[in-house]
Design a protein around this motif. Sequence first.
Motif, short mmCIF file in Angstrom:
data_model
loop_
_atom_site.label_atom_id
_atom_site.label_comp_id
_atom_site.label_asym_id
_atom_site.label_seq_id
_atom_site.Cartn_x
_atom_site.Cartn_y
_atom_site.Cartn_z
N ILE A 183 -9.87 -6.01 -2.47
CA ILE A 183 -10.87 -6.90 -3.05
C ILE A 183 -11.39 -6.35 -4.37
O ILE A 183 -11.64 -7.09 -5.33
CB ILE A 183 -12.03 -7.10 -2.05
CG1 ILE A 183 -11.52 -7.84 -0.79
CG2 ILE A 183 -13.18 -7.89 -2.67
CD1 ILE A 183 -12.47 -7.80 0.38
N LEU A 184 -11.53 -5.01 -4.45
CA LEU A 184 -12.02 -4.37 -5.67
C LEU A 184 -10.94 -4.23 -6.74
O LEU A 184 -11.22 -3.79 -7.86
CB LEU A 184 -12.58 -2.98 -5.34
CG LEU A 184 -13.90 -2.97 -4.54
CD1 LEU A 184 -14.17 -1.59 -3.97
CD2 LEU A 184 -15.05 -3.42 -5.42
N GLY A 185 -9.70 -4.59 -6.39
CA GLY A 185 -8.61 -4.50 -7.35
C GLY A 185 -8.03 -3.11 -7.50
O GLY A 185 -7.28 -2.84 -8.46
N ASN A 186 -8.33 -2.21 -6.55
CA ASN A 186 -7.80 -0.84 -6.63
C ASN A 186 -6.38 -0.74 -6.10
O ASN A 186 -5.70 0.26 -6.36
CB ASN A 186 -8.69 0.12 -5.82
CG ASN A 186 -10.10 0.16 -6.35
OD1 ASN A 186 -10.34 -0.14 -7.52
ND2 ASN A 186 -11.05 0.53 -5.50
N HIS A 187 -5.97 -1.74 -5.34
CA HIS A 187 -4.66 -1.66 -4.69
C HIS A 187 -4.13 -3.08 -4.52
O HIS A 187 -4.87 -3.98 -4.15
CB HIS A 187 -4.81 -0.98 -3.31
CG HIS A 187 -3.52 -0.53 -2.72
ND1 HIS A 187 -2.74 -1.32 -1.92
CD2 HIS A 187 -2.87 0.66 -2.84
CE1 HIS A 187 -1.66 -0.66 -1.55
NE2 HIS A 187 -1.71 0.55 -2.10
N PRO A 188 -2.85 -3.32 -4.78
CA PRO A 188 -2.32 -4.68 -4.62
C PRO A 188 -2.23 -5.07 -3.14
O PRO A 188 -2.07 -4.21 -2.27
CB PRO A 188 -0.92 -4.58 -5.25
CG PRO A 188 -0.55 -3.13 -5.13
CD PRO A 188 -1.83 -2.37 -5.27
N ALA A 189 -2.35 -6.36 -2.88
CA ALA A 189 -2.25 -6.84 -1.50
C ALA A 189 -0.79 -6.94 -1.09
O ALA A 189 0.01 -7.58 -1.78
CB ALA A 189 -2.92 -8.21 -1.39
N LYS A 190 -0.43 -6.27 0.02
CA LYS A 190 0.94 -6.36 0.50
C LYS A 190 1.21 -7.75 1.08
O LYS A 190 2.30 -8.30 0.95
CB LYS A 190 1.20 -5.29 1.56
CG LYS A 190 2.64 -5.26 2.03
CD LYS A 190 2.93 -4.03 2.87
CE LYS A 190 4.41 -4.00 3.25
NZ LYS A 190 4.74 -2.80 4.06
N TYR A 191 0.19 -8.31 1.75
CA TYR A 191 0.29 -9.65 2.31
C TYR A 191 -0.81 -10.51 1.71
O TYR A 191 -1.95 -10.07 1.59
CB TYR A 191 0.13 -9.61 3.84
CG TYR A 191 1.08 -8.67 4.54
CD1 TYR A 191 2.43 -8.98 4.68
CD2 TYR A 191 0.62 -7.46 5.05
CE1 TYR A 191 3.29 -8.11 5.32
CE2 TYR A 191 1.48 -6.58 5.70
CZ TYR A 191 2.82 -6.92 5.83
OH TYR A 191 3.67 -6.05 6.45
N LYS A 192 -0.50 -11.74 1.36
CA LYS A 192 -1.50 -12.65 0.80
C LYS A 192 -2.42 -13.20 1.89
O LYS A 192 -3.55 -13.59 1.62
CB LYS A 192 -0.81 -13.82 0.07
CG LYS A 192 -0.08 -13.41 -1.21
CD LYS A 192 -1.06 -13.01 -2.28
CE LYS A 192 -0.38 -12.75 -3.61
NZ LYS A 192 -1.33 -12.32 -4.66
N ARG A 193 -1.90 -13.23 3.13
CA ARG A 193 -2.68 -13.76 4.25
C ARG A 193 -2.63 -12.76 5.40
O ARG A 193 -1.53 -12.36 5.81
CB ARG A 193 -2.14 -15.09 4.74
CG ARG A 193 -2.10 -16.19 3.70
CD ARG A 193 -1.57 -17.49 4.29
NE ARG A 193 -1.58 -18.57 3.31
CZ ARG A 193 -1.40 -19.86 3.62
NH1 ARG A 193 -1.20 -20.22 4.88
NH2 ARG A 193 -1.44 -20.78 2.68
N VAL A 194 -3.80 -12.35 5.91
CA VAL A 194 -3.85 -11.44 7.06
C VAL A 194 -4.92 -11.91 8.03
O VAL A 194 -5.85 -12.63 7.66
CB VAL A 194 -4.13 -9.98 6.65
CG1 VAL A 194 -2.98 -9.39 5.88
CG2 VAL A 194 -5.43 -9.87 5.87
N ALA A 195 -4.79 -11.50 9.29
CA ALA A 195 -5.80 -11.79 10.32
C ALA A 195 -5.80 -10.65 11.33
O ALA A 195 -4.78 -9.96 11.50
CB ALA A 195 -5.50 -13.13 11.00
#
Length: 875
Positions: free
Chosen positions: A50-62
């Motif tokens: 969320i802070l932009g420190n690391h890219p999201a591996k998955y766009k959707r998680v639960a």
Amino acid sequence: MMTANEIRESFKNFYRSKGHEIVPSAPMVIKDDPTLMFTNAGMNQWKDIILGNHPAKYKRVADSQKCLRVSGKHNDLEEVGHDTYHHTMFEMLGNWSFGDYFKEGAIDFAWEYLVDVLRLDPKDLYVTVFEGSPSEGISRDDEAAEYWAKHLPKDHIINGNKHDNFWEMGDTGPCGPCSEIHIDERTPEEKALIPGNKMVNKDNPQVIEIWNIVFMQFNRKADGSLEPLPMHVIDTGMGFERLVRMLQGKHSNYDTDIFQPLIQAIGELSELKYGVDEKVDVAMRVVADHIRTLAFSITDGQLPGNAKGGYVIRRILRRAIRYAYTFLNQKQAFLYKLIPTLIANMGEAYPELKAQEVLIEKVIKEEEEAFLRTLDTGIHLLEKTIDDTKANGKTEISGVDAFTLYDTFGFPLDLTELILRENGMTVNENEFNAEMEKQKQRARNAAAIETGDWVNIEDGQTEFIGYDNTECLTTILRYRQVTQKKQTLYQIVLKETPFYAEMGGQVGDTGVLKCGDEVIEVIDTKKENNLPIHITKKLPTHPEAKFIASVDKQKREACEANHSCTHLLDYALRQVLGNHIEQKGSLVSPDGLRFDFSHFQKVTDEQLRQIEHIANAMIRKNIPLNEYRNMPIEEAKKLGAIALFGEKYGDEVRVVKFGPSVEFCGGTHVSATGKIGMVRVISESSVAAGIRRIEAITGEKVEELMDNIQCTLTDLKELFNNAPDLIGTIKKYMDENSELKKEVETFIKEKVAQVKEKLISNAKDINGVKVISSVLPIPAASAKDIAFQLKGQIPSNLFVVIGSIENNRPMLTVMISDDLVKDGLNAGQIVREAAKLIQGGGGGQPHFATAGGKNVDGLSVAVDKVLELANLSIQ
């Protein structure tokens, strides 16, 4: 009716069908975020994305995330047990979108799951949308309201204020409007009288929030202004316990199958019935709630302690013990017996509970026994305070005394009040609250930190190259100023960095940033939300320039040797003590290492030598490092890599292998074990129930230790004329010394007997009281011995005061027979006043008391003062 476990799985299955990656719960104990001790919301593990420190591996998680709320902004502790829906540890069902779907998608998914899958009645559902904030230039969230209007009539869509409907991560950072989903579970008659939209957020226990959908679209800056986020994020959280309550048709979370097995077990153990006495019910709810928190916290690596997270867990544990002690008649350890029931209920969803069952039980049992002893001591102290207060003709005890009981003995105010009520007394609550506020203010002042906004120089993310390099050419991505305890520091983020950020027990690197003639010292490197931060005392003159980032190699190499050695010791511990050994914490610094592990008895000296020998043999073999970066976690497990409980691992991990030692690890290591040099264990101790600690040194530190030992041995030999049998010679001297001490003790006893007889012969009879007073050049212990012998020989109408001098320090000893104490004489009060004449202080019991001081010249006057205060002055 669906069980709790079935409901949890239905949520995961629904979002899996919507393209979400289902991830395991992160640990409840947080290790890489200095702003939090515990996971208090489902989004905590995604802060770095969320802070932009690391890219999201998955766009959707639960997931279903275990959370803990007992301190800071989210503090529900005092409500727990007294109402039907607050908890310390709870599960948060959540789904997230990182730059994928936004308001419409999140709202449609939520509606489909609640209404189409769970079959909740739409007529009972109400939603809130942010009403807007003109002062910040934010209008009403008409977009969310429009999407909700597809599913609900307008009178079920309610405007919410900033407190309820604008979510913020903290004073700064990502934030945005949110929509809460509430359900009205009142009876038809109650609904007919007052519509549900008038009861939302009115603290009605039957009209409650069940889900919050946060639309993160702004960033809050340090000056309070808002700027748009580059990536929109959906963050939802649904209270699992509340959801289960609704679906199982209960009016209390504690009536569901999440808590009922525990409450039934508590009833059987205490021989009390739930639902008969409200005070008993509250206690059962407190215990049922808290035992979950304790078990999960210990499993995730947070043991009860006296500081930070450990203090929070100990406080929860003691609260449960106190309720069981007061209302469930449990005077012996009790909570630990509930662990098998908890595991039977939750072990399938959280298998780590079963794996750590023995440890959880032992830690809780030992803490219970220790606090019950403390509780007993506190009760005796309170009883003494009650007696003293009554003796002074008062019925209210000091709030300062009550706070001392709370702060030192964990004695809560309500327990103090309960015992006082039984004695017809009260406590000064204003004084107690004032002391509590002073303590809170001290804590706030110690933790206060002012953080400026990040100043961005260029876009990008940090690449750590420290496994292969200790120096590189780099640039600054961003920096900010922080102030804590009146000290100004700077946090710098580099594009490429060789600096290892403190993590996994290994301390952060230090070193320098160099640009031309300018050298900026890096005093520490920390990791915050997966972002390596370099801490400096000053900012470079030209932050936009290129820098040579250079690590302190000597410190790094010492850390590497100690870190690699922890792996060898971990392996050796398993070989000597057994495969039950689990790492429970470590500290790796240049000066040595500390390694905590699960084991239920003291490690013997012989076992420690075996452990050392195994580790040193591996060092001598000079086993090369085999390192596997970005290895799929399943492959790592097949390789035999050891995972730690309480750690969160991604799909890919780093594995460090030294021969038979194979572990998950992100730290830096020697290239081969020979570089460690040698290891020496210097201590073994207990940290907590079932947790042992060894401390060790390596390399040059071992050399220094051996040099010191050799020097000490040489000096000892010289003291004993270089005797060939040093141990035998020392033993001979000790035996001779022991005989001499016995002779001296015999002489002292004879001398004491002579002194005692002389004192009796010189005693004065004053008003029918035999008064014995003298100033003697004897040790204080001898004066005490004489005083008690005199009391044994003259049991009534006796008053003794002896002034003694030992090592040029004066001492007063006062002994009074019991009949004179009953007549009103008090040795403690008398000696306390007389001690002022020897510039000292003291006290004791009514029949015997002592005082020490500094002024030898005032001793005779002090002895006379004692007699004067007792109205026994010798003319």
